[in-house]
Scaffold this motif. Structure first.
Motif, mmCIF file in Angstrom:
data_model
loop_
_atom_site.group_PDB
_atom_site.id
_atom_site.type_symbol
_atom_site.label_atom_id
_atom_site.label_comp_id
_atom_site.label_asym_id
_atom_site.label_seq_id
_atom_site.Cartn_x
_atom_site.Cartn_y
_atom_site.Cartn_z
ATOM 1 N N LEU A 146 0.870 -1.178 0.000
ATOM 2 C CA LEU A 146 0.000 0.000 0.000
ATOM 3 C C LEU A 146 0.910 1.233 0.000
ATOM 4 C CD1 LEU A 146 -2.602 -1.241 2.619
ATOM 5 C CD2 LEU A 146 -2.820 -1.222 0.123
ATOM 6 N N GLY A 175 -5.085 -8.610 3.879
ATOM 7 C CA GLY A 175 -5.607 -9.114 2.598
ATOM 8 C C GLY A 175 -6.096 -10.545 2.776
ATOM 9 N N GLY A 177 -7.394 -12.429 0.467
ATOM 10 C CA GLY A 177 -7.493 -13.097 -0.832
ATOM 11 C C GLY A 177 -6.744 -14.422 -0.780
ATOM 12 N N VAL A 178 -6.317 -14.891 -1.950
ATOM 13 C CA VAL A 178 -5.736 -16.226 -2.048
ATOM 14 C C VAL A 178 -4.451 -16.370 -1.223
ATOM 15 C CG1 VAL A 178 -5.038 -18.004 -3.661
ATOM 16 C CG2 VAL A 178 -6.711 -16.319 -4.353
ATOM 17 N N ILE A 179 -3.522 -15.442 -1.415
ATOM 18 C CA ILE A 179 -2.245 -15.549 -0.693
ATOM 19 C C ILE A 179 -2.477 -15.409 0.804
ATOM 20 C CG2 ILE A 179 -0.011 -14.430 -0.298
ATOM 21 C CD1 ILE A 179 0.167 -13.841 -3.249
ATOM 22 N N GLU A 182 -4.030 -18.578 2.384
ATOM 23 C CA GLU A 182 -3.112 -19.728 2.366
ATOM 24 C C GLU A 182 -2.058 -19.593 3.464
ATOM 25 O OE1 GLU A 182 -3.477 -21.386 -2.223
ATOM 26 O OE2 GLU A 182 -1.588 -20.481 -1.637
ATOM 27 N N GLU A 198 -9.282 -7.976 6.109
ATOM 28 C CA GLU A 198 -9.719 -7.867 4.718
ATOM 29 C C GLU A 198 -10.627 -6.640 4.568
ATOM 30 O OE1 GLU A 198 -9.378 -9.287 1.539
ATOM 31 O OE2 GLU A 198 -10.867 -7.743 1.067
ATOM 32 N N ALA A 199 -10.344 -5.821 3.552
ATOM 33 C CA ALA A 199 -11.109 -4.587 3.358
ATOM 34 C C ALA A 199 -12.546 -4.881 2.926
ATOM 35 C CB ALA A 199 -10.415 -3.714 2.313
ATOM 36 N N PRO A 205 -12.960 -12.795 -1.559
ATOM 37 C CA PRO A 205 -14.103 -12.075 -2.150
ATOM 38 C C PRO A 205 -14.298 -12.315 -3.646
ATOM 39 C CG PRO A 205 -12.351 -10.539 -1.538
ATOM 40 C CD PRO A 205 -11.957 -11.861 -0.994
ATOM 41 N N ALA A 260 -0.603 -8.943 1.768
ATOM 42 C CA ALA A 260 -1.049 -9.787 0.639
ATOM 43 C C ALA A 260 -2.244 -9.119 -0.016
ATOM 44 C CB ALA A 260 -1.398 -11.185 1.136
ATOM 45 N N GLY A 262 -2.463 -8.142 -3.241
ATOM 46 C CA GLY A 262 -2.483 -8.271 -4.693
ATOM 47 C C GLY A 262 -1.088 -8.190 -5.296
ATOM 48 N N ARG A 263 -1.000 -8.485 -6.587
ATOM 49 C CA ARG A 263 0.279 -8.462 -7.302
ATOM 50 C C ARG A 263 0.158 -7.545 -8.515
ATOM 51 N NH1 ARG A 263 3.916 -12.391 -6.007
ATOM 52 N NH2 ARG A 263 4.827 -12.254 -8.087
ATOM 53 N N GLN A 308 -4.514 -14.273 -12.124
ATOM 54 C CA GLN A 308 -3.048 -14.441 -12.122
ATOM 55 C C GLN A 308 -2.738 -15.861 -11.655
ATOM 56 O OE1 GLN A 308 -2.489 -10.976 -9.591
ATOM 57 N NE2 GLN A 308 -1.378 -9.950 -11.205
ATOM 58 N N LEU A 309 -2.858 -16.794 -12.566
ATOM 59 C CA LEU A 309 -2.696 -18.204 -12.230
ATOM 60 C C LEU A 309 -1.661 -18.836 -13.151
ATOM 61 C CD1 LEU A 309 -6.503 -19.025 -11.946
ATOM 62 C CD2 LEU A 309 -4.890 -18.749 -10.053
ATOM 63 N N VAL A 340 -8.083 -22.818 -7.535
ATOM 64 C CA VAL A 340 -7.971 -23.570 -6.276
ATOM 65 C C VAL A 340 -7.205 -22.733 -5.258
ATOM 66 C CG1 VAL A 340 -7.187 -25.677 -5.147
ATOM 67 C CG2 VAL A 340 -7.906 -25.767 -7.533
ATOM 68 N N TYR A 342 -5.444 -23.247 -1.672
ATOM 69 C CA TYR A 342 -5.025 -24.480 -0.991
ATOM 70 C C TYR A 342 -4.944 -24.348 0.529
ATOM 71 C CZ TYR A 342 -3.870 -25.850 -5.744
ATOM 72 O OH TYR A 342 -3.938 -26.139 -7.089
#
Ligand code: NAI
Length: 460
Positions: A146, A175, A177-179, A182, A198-199, A205, A260, A262-263, A308-309, A340, A342
């Protein structure tokens, strides 16, 4: 400046870049692959593979901790991060060696160094110019932070989180999200106190709301704290802690803050702008055949807006190689890409969420099958559910357009779900196929039996 001319020059040796190189070489093209770090990129060295190794170690820790509950007397006496990291690095190292072998067996010229893209179709590395009849840009993405949040010390991204030499006692994950989920999952299994901030109003989300609810419930049971709908106000490091402030909420103190959020695509510093390449919010602009605004130049992977996979990167790399070779491959349908996450329990999905399905199809029918009715899931002592989304009004024969699953190991079920959605199968068609008993896969079969109006271990 000296120069080399080939059929294809690829900038970036991650999932998108190396898949493109392998396929292009198979199709008889001469290929130069430019990589400044290690072949395999984020996925192999800082992403998918090492994180999943950590998640497996976490699963073993959970199994050992829970052994007593099924009469297997076991306990976790500690987590030796040196041992965990050696295992993780061993997995990465073996795959890295295999990849290097593959690339060299296909006579791909790997150039190690930082490449600069120079129009129209060339890449320069350390004063050497590599000209391709075609160029593929595949420089990937990097963890972002950020505006006022500097990475360093106790404030880390997934890059540093993968190489910790001890398990932090208390972690805040910014965050959900995925990261975020996990790592939250890994650290909780290793014994840490974890808070996810998480915002948006829910974890993961981007998934169907059903999956967020299931995951939030499971995380509560695991004593992972979730602060959803929270606005991050800042973080301060002192010698032995980091204090995370949330707007209108109490501060949370931790030993580590994982950012985490985003990228970002790696589209600056590579010569893209000077070469006249069009970008949009940092993503390289492409058409549906992954062609940029410059003739003969394609872009693939995280550089291109969309999920982004790694497996999307592989598919795009292969697509571009085949397109250049004139094979005219069909355009990739991104809604058909399986996803997925994980964490424990896993979240897996393919196709549309309920909201997207309503927007696209108007009338839809949904069905939720609880893993409580699935023998293998009970043996594994996991809970969760499968949600199916069918296009068309209840009682009509419409294709299944979305499959959403939460539960231990459901990532392994996404293969069948993917075929169902991408082959636009109806519930009745899937219900004809016999699923092995007792498997978790059977839950997918039973969900379709129920949607077809003939439930077995479920209520109508
Ligand atoms: P993400 O986009 O999945 O999640 C970032 C989360 O941070 C979002 O939920 C967002 O609402 C939240 N956020 C953003 N700003 C915030 C703020 N100021 N305060 C609190 N929350 C905030 O990105 P993530 O998890 O960093 O992953 C990056 C990419 O890598 C994703 O596209 C993901 O799909 C991919 N990836 C995929 C994996 C997999 O397939 N298993 C594993 C890891 C990453």
């Amino acid at each position: 400046m000296t120069g080399t001319s080939v059929d294809l020059v690829i900038l970036g040796g991650g999932s998108g870049g190396y898949a493109c190189a392998l396929r292009a070489a198979e199709l008889g093209m001469s290929v130069v692959l430019v990589e400044k770090d290690k072949l395999g990129g984020t996925c192999l060295h800082r992403g998918c593979i090492p994180t999943k190794a950590l998640l497996h170690a976490a699963e073993v820790a959970d199994a050992a901790r829970d052994g007593d509950r099924i009469g297997v007397l076991s306990a976790v006496s500690g987590i030796d991060m040196a041992g965990v990291n050696a295992y993780k690095d061993g997995v990465v190292g073996k795959l890295y060696k295999g990849l290097q072998g593959l690339v060299s067996a296909r006579d791909i010229e790997v150039v190690t160094g930082t490449g600069t893209f120079v129009a129209p179709t060339a890449v320069e590395v350390d004063g050497e110019r590599y000209v391709g009849a075609n160029v593929v840009l595949a420089t990937g993405s990097s963890a972002r932070s950020l505006p006022d949040l500097e990475i360093g010390g106790r404030i880390v991204t997934s890059d540093q989180a993968l190489t910790l030499d001890e398990v932090p006692d208390r972690v805040v994950v910014l965050g959900g999200g995925v990261i975020g989920v996990e790592f939250a999952s890994v650290w909780r299994s290793f014994g840490a106190e974890v808070t996810v901030v998480e915002a948006l109003p829910r974890l993961v989300p981007n998934e169907d709301e059903f999956a967020s609810k299931q995951l939030e419930r499971a995380f509560r049971r695991r004593k992972i704290k979730s602060r959803t709908g929270a606005t991050f106000a800042g973080a301060k490091q002192t010698g032995d802690a980091v204090t995370v402030s949330l707007e209108g909420g109490a501060d949370v103190e931790a030993d580590l803050l994982l950012v985490a959020v985003g990228r970002s695509p790696n589209s600056t510093g590579n010569g893209f702008a000077d070469a006249g390449l069009a970008t949009d919010r940092g993503f390289v602009r492409v058409d549906e055949r992954l062609r940029t605004n410059l003739a003969g130049v394609h872009a693939v992977g995280d550089l291109v807006e969309g999920p982004q996979l790694a497996h999307r990167g592989f598919a795009q790399g292969i697509f571009v190689a085949e397109d250049i070779a004139g094979l005219n491959p069909p355009v990739i349908d991104e809604a058909g890409i399986p996803r997925v996450t994980y964490c424990e329990p896993e979240v897996a999905s393919v196709g549309l969420t309920e909201t997207q399905a309503r927007e696209r199809h108007g009338e839809i029918q949904t069905l939720t099958y609880d893993l409580g009715g699935n023998g293998k899931s009970q043996i594994l002592r996991t809970s969760g559910a499968i949600k199916l989304i069918k296009a068309g009004a209840p009682g009509t024969e419409g294709p299944v357009v979305g499959v959403h699953m939460v539960g231990a190991r459901v990532g392994e079920l996404v293969g069948e779900a993917e075929l169902i959605v991408n082959w636009t199968a109806t519930a009745g068609e899937v219900a004809q196929f016999i699923h092995a008993h007792p498997t978790q896969n059977e839950a997918l079969g039973e969900a379709h039996l129920a949607l077809a109006g003939k439930p077995l271990h479920a209520h109508a």
